[in-house]
Structure formats: C-alpha cells, structure tokens
Enzyme design. Structure first.
Site, PDB file in Angstrom:
ATOM      1  N   GLN A 163      -4.932  -1.974   9.561  1.00 18.59           N
ATOM      2  CA  GLN A 163      -4.805  -3.844   8.691  1.00 18.59           C
ATOM      3  C   GLN A 163      -5.492  -4.326   9.517  1.00 18.59           C
ATOM      4  O   GLN A 163      -4.794  -4.549  10.944  1.00 18.59           O
ATOM      5  CB  GLN A 163      -3.704  -3.998   8.451  1.00 18.59           C
ATOM      6  N   ASP A 209     -10.955   2.304   3.816  1.00 15.23           N
ATOM      7  CA  ASP A 209     -11.874   0.742   4.083  1.00 15.23           C
ATOM      8  C   ASP A 209     -13.449   1.103   3.340  1.00 15.23           C
ATOM      9  O   ASP A 209     -13.244   0.001   3.479  1.00 15.23           O
ATOM     10  CB  ASP A 209     -11.003   0.080   5.392  1.00 15.23           C
ATOM     11  N   LYS A 249       0.393  -0.907  -0.317  1.00 13.67           N
ATOM     12  CA  LYS A 249      -0.075  -0.167   0.014  1.00 13.67           C
ATOM     13  C   LYS A 249       0.678   1.273   0.261  1.00 13.67           C
ATOM     14  O   LYS A 249       0.433   2.067  -0.589  1.00 13.67           O
ATOM     15  CB  LYS A 249      -1.316  -0.266   0.863  1.00 13.67           C
TER      16      LYS A 249
END
Ligand code: GUN
Length: 293
Positions: free
Chosen positions: A96, A119, A52
């Site tokens: 994450q 997200d 990322k």
C-alpha cells in the site's frame, strides 16, 4: 444526464467474480490469495487496505495483511516482500502506498515478483502495458475503463483529456485509453500542473478524467455540454451539518458540472468502488496464471 453508479457496477462485477472463484476453487483445490503490506498508521491507507480485505472476503478469496511499523527500514521491508514472493500459496501482493520517506518506493516496487504484482506497478508490467502486451493493469485506470464499458460510453475516436500524470492513475489511464483495443482508441491529451490553457483544452474533451488531487477544481466552465466526466479525486471537506464533521468531494464541482454531462461519476460511489474490482480481477488472473506461466 446519466449518473454512472460505480457501486452498482462494482457489485455486479464482484458477483461475477464470486461465481468464478467458486469454480476456480473446485477445479484447483485451492483458494486465490492476496497479500497486502501496510506500513505505518496512515488512516486513509488503513481504510483502503481494510476495504480490500472486505472485498476479498465478499468474493470468497483469502487475504492477509502484513502490518509493519512506520520506522521499518527499507531492507526489512524488502525482506518481507522476498518472503512473500517465495510463498507458493500467495498469488498476488500489493504494497500500500504511500510509504514512509526513509523508503525508496521504486526499489520496493521493483522487488515485487512481476508475476504477483497485481497493482501493475512493477516496471515490467508498466512496460508491457505501454507495449500493448498482456499485463496486470493498474486498478484505477482499469476501473475507469470498466465504468465506460459497462455504461456503453463510446470511446473510439473521442477526445479524452486526462488531468494528472501520476504513475498510479493519470499516466496509465492516458496509455490505456489511447490503445488500439476495445473500449479505448481515444485521442488522448494528458494535462498536468505545467499545462498552458488548461481550461480551453478541458473544454474540448468528450471524456474528461480528473485525477489532479485538487478539491472541486473542475468547475462548469471547464466542461463541454454533453461530455462524459470521470472524477478520480476524493477529499474531505469540513461540513458542520454532517455528523462526521465532513463531506466527501472529488476533483470536480459536481453540482454545477453534472447537469452539463451526458455521463458523470459521483464522489463517493463512482470510481472508488471500481478500484478494488481491478485488484480482484488481477488477483484472479494471477491465480489462473493468465499473464505469466
Ligand atoms: N495508494 C493509492 N492507490 C493505491 C493503489 O492502487 N495501490 C496501492 N498499493 N497503493 C495505493
């Protein structure tokens, strides 16, 4: 058979995003900024976060990673999120997953400011998505939809069977592909571990999205001739002929399924590269305040 080249499509979209970033920077006098929180030392999570960061750099946006120890308390993690929520220089924030077991993932996600939840995991963004309102869409389902769009796969009125009901992939993919919007309007069946007659249902799919986390479970007898198969799985299979000692495989037994398909995604190089694209798109939306003012 057409192999959907996720890497190529991801690179095309990244080039488009890089041009947009240049323009946004000169207009705003500031660079979009994504923050990632990484808890512990899970090798897969470390790789995902590193990828990322790399992709942010490729398109010219800032990223910072907050590395926290495996044994961090829930309240310390929440304090870090609240600190980032307050930072006006940071546009998007991801935590994450998975998180260590002492931490309640739902509580953590609910702490993220929905305006920074790139997200698309916060209940406010999930709710907006279900209602068809503008929101941050979860990266993997968005990536799947973009692959279908850029490959000109017809979706309207097609029977899409989604295998797997996770919060991150299966459930949002089923919702997105059933909406009354472009590159959707499918009739969706969502299958899971308790589904009866799974093979028969899969064989009815015009579009089969495999996100079950079972290595190479989808064999040729699950697939109708001329179907489109999207493989979300990624697994390491021991392979002594490889220098690394393993090969990557998906939820689909590619060699026998691919010849039956009109369109198929490989593993690696299919859905994987597109998930980061979804995150980058959301980060730019956050910077532009496109969803929330
Ligand atoms: N773990 C696996 N997929 C994802 C994702 O899309 N976002 C985050 N934050 N964690 C993940």
């Amino acid at each position: 058979m057409n192999i959907i080249d996720g890497k190529l499509i991801a690179n095309q979209i990244k080039a488009e995003l890089a041009a947009e970033v240049q323009q946004l920077r000169s207009q705003a006098g500031r660079t979009p900024h994504l923050a990632a929180i990484l808890v512990g030392n899970d090798p897969a999570s470390e790789t995902y976060v590193a990828n990322k960061e790399k992709s942010c750099a490729e398109i010219g946006i800032c990223s910072s990673v907050y590395k926290l120890p495996e044994n961090i308390s829930e309240s310390e993690l929440i304090k870090t999120i609240e600190f980032i929520n307050q930072d006006d220089e940071i546009d998007g924030l991801i935590v994450q997953l998975p998180l260590p077991k002492q931490i309640d993932v739902n509580k953590v996600i609910a702490t993220i400011d929905p305006r920074k939840d790139v997200d698309g995991f916060h209940p406010v963004n999930v709710g907006k998505m279900v209602l068809g309102q503008a929101s941050y869409l979860p990266a993997t389902p968005m990536g799947i939809q973009l692959l279908l769009e850029r490959s000109n796969v017809e979706t309207v009125g097609k029977h899409c069977v989604v295998l797997g009901r996770s919060n991150i992939v299966g459930t949002p993919a089923a919702i997105l592909l059933s909406r009354n919007q472009a590159h959707a309007n499918c009739t969706v069946t969502l299958c899971h571990s308790k589904t009866a007659n799974l093979k028969e249902i899969c064989r009815q799919a015009d579009i089969l999205v495999a996100a079950i986390g079972q290595c190479e479970m989808i064999t040729a007898d699950y697939v109708k001739d001329g179907a489109t198969v999207i493989d979300v799985g990624i697994h390491r299979v021991p392979d002594a002929t490889k220098k690394s000692g393993f090969r990557l495989a998906g939820d689909v037994k590619y060699d026998e399924v691919a010849p039956k398909c009109e369109f198929v995604t490989p593993v690696p190089g299919g859905v994987g590269p597109m998930t980061i694209v979804g995150l980058l798109i959301n980060t730019l939306k956050a910077f532009k305040k496109e969803i929330y003012q």
